[in-house]
Design an enzyme around this catalytic site. Sequence first.
Site, PDB file in Angstrom:
ATOM      1  N   LYS A 190       1.781  -3.140   5.870  1.00  0.00           N
ATOM      2  CA  LYS A 190       2.028  -3.004   4.439  1.00  0.00           C
ATOM      3  C   LYS A 190       3.486  -2.645   4.145  1.00  0.00           C
ATOM      4  O   LYS A 190       4.050  -3.082   3.123  1.00  0.00           O
ATOM      5  CB  LYS A 190       1.082  -1.963   3.845  1.00  0.00           C
ATOM      6  CG  LYS A 190      -0.385  -2.392   3.860  1.00  0.00           C
ATOM      7  CD  LYS A 190      -0.608  -3.653   3.049  1.00  0.00           C
ATOM      8  CE  LYS A 190      -2.079  -3.989   2.894  1.00  0.00           C
ATOM      9  NZ  LYS A 190      -2.308  -5.172   2.023  1.00  0.00           N
ATOM     10  N   TYR A 224      -2.003  -0.765  10.085  1.00  0.00           N
ATOM     11  CA  TYR A 224      -2.106  -1.004   8.647  1.00  0.00           C
ATOM     12  C   TYR A 224      -0.812  -0.604   7.942  1.00  0.00           C
ATOM     13  O   TYR A 224      -0.278  -1.355   7.105  1.00  0.00           O
ATOM     14  CB  TYR A 224      -3.286  -0.232   8.079  1.00  0.00           C
ATOM     15  CG  TYR A 224      -3.567  -0.513   6.626  1.00  0.00           C
ATOM     16  CD1 TYR A 224      -4.220  -1.684   6.250  1.00  0.00           C
ATOM     17  CD2 TYR A 224      -3.186   0.376   5.638  1.00  0.00           C
ATOM     18  CE1 TYR A 224      -4.495  -1.957   4.915  1.00  0.00           C
ATOM     19  CE2 TYR A 224      -3.446   0.115   4.301  1.00  0.00           C
ATOM     20  CZ  TYR A 224      -4.100  -1.045   3.942  1.00  0.00           C
ATOM     21  OH  TYR A 224      -4.359  -1.311   2.606  1.00  0.00           O
ATOM     22  N   SER A 249       0.848  -1.195   0.000  1.00  0.00           N
ATOM     23  CA  SER A 249       0.000   0.000   0.000  1.00  0.00           C
ATOM     24  C   SER A 249       0.878   1.237   0.000  1.00  0.00           C
ATOM     25  O   SER A 249       1.967   1.233   0.593  1.00  0.00           O
ATOM     26  CB  SER A 249      -0.903   0.033   1.233  1.00  0.00           C
ATOM     27  OG  SER A 249      -1.570   1.276   1.350  1.00  0.00           O
TER      28      SER A 249
END
Length: 245
Positions: free
Chosen positions: A154, A150, A136
Amino acid sequence: MALVTGGGKNIGREAALTFARGGATVVVAGPGRADLEETVRLIEAVGGRGSAVVADVTRAADAAAMVAAAVERHGGLHIAFNNAGIFGTPAPVAEQDEDVWSSVLAVNTTGVWLSMKYEIAHMRAHGGGAIVNSASNIGFHTRRPGLGAYAASKAAVSVLTRTAAREYIGEGVRINAVSPGGTDTPMSFRPGETVGERDARVRAVVPAGRVAETREIAAAVAWLASDEAAFVVGHDLVVDGGASA
């Protein structure tokens, strides 16, 4: 033959359809049978062949069985898109719930590692293949507070991708990653946000002025997995409309 984890909806479903339109047989894997079966129906509707495997990529036994099922049903594994991921509940680092942290890292990072573990084992023994992992653009910047879990998960995928790429390219296994920015999926919305509110927010921070369409991310994945990208190894392709430029 292509395997797509998280293939029941959104980017995973679009990637599965893109592979199918290109002539690949596609196995879609994930936790939700109904979503997976709908993806298979859509694959067949565009003239492709596909099947579904219910799997939890955080469990080694499921990851191994997923790859084994793909090989047994369709005779091999040439492409894998490790796309399964979750967002978790945003919170500042010191206020993040431990269970949320653990689940985000388990799906987004451990799930990619376990999937690669068994994909690579098959590919090494059968002449190679191409793997694309879903990272991401949030792994590259910290402009939005509350996404520590998160972002960490990633960023780890990006580093894991580069490490594995160097380790296995000599055996014909070519590994890269794709890092989408905001894409037209439920993850692009903040709680209670309307489409108009989301689009206005995105226009203010993304130079391209919009979210990506799922087909645009799928096209990047398909290119990384294709022979046209044969000399691309260990790369993390950012597709975010300039947001992290």
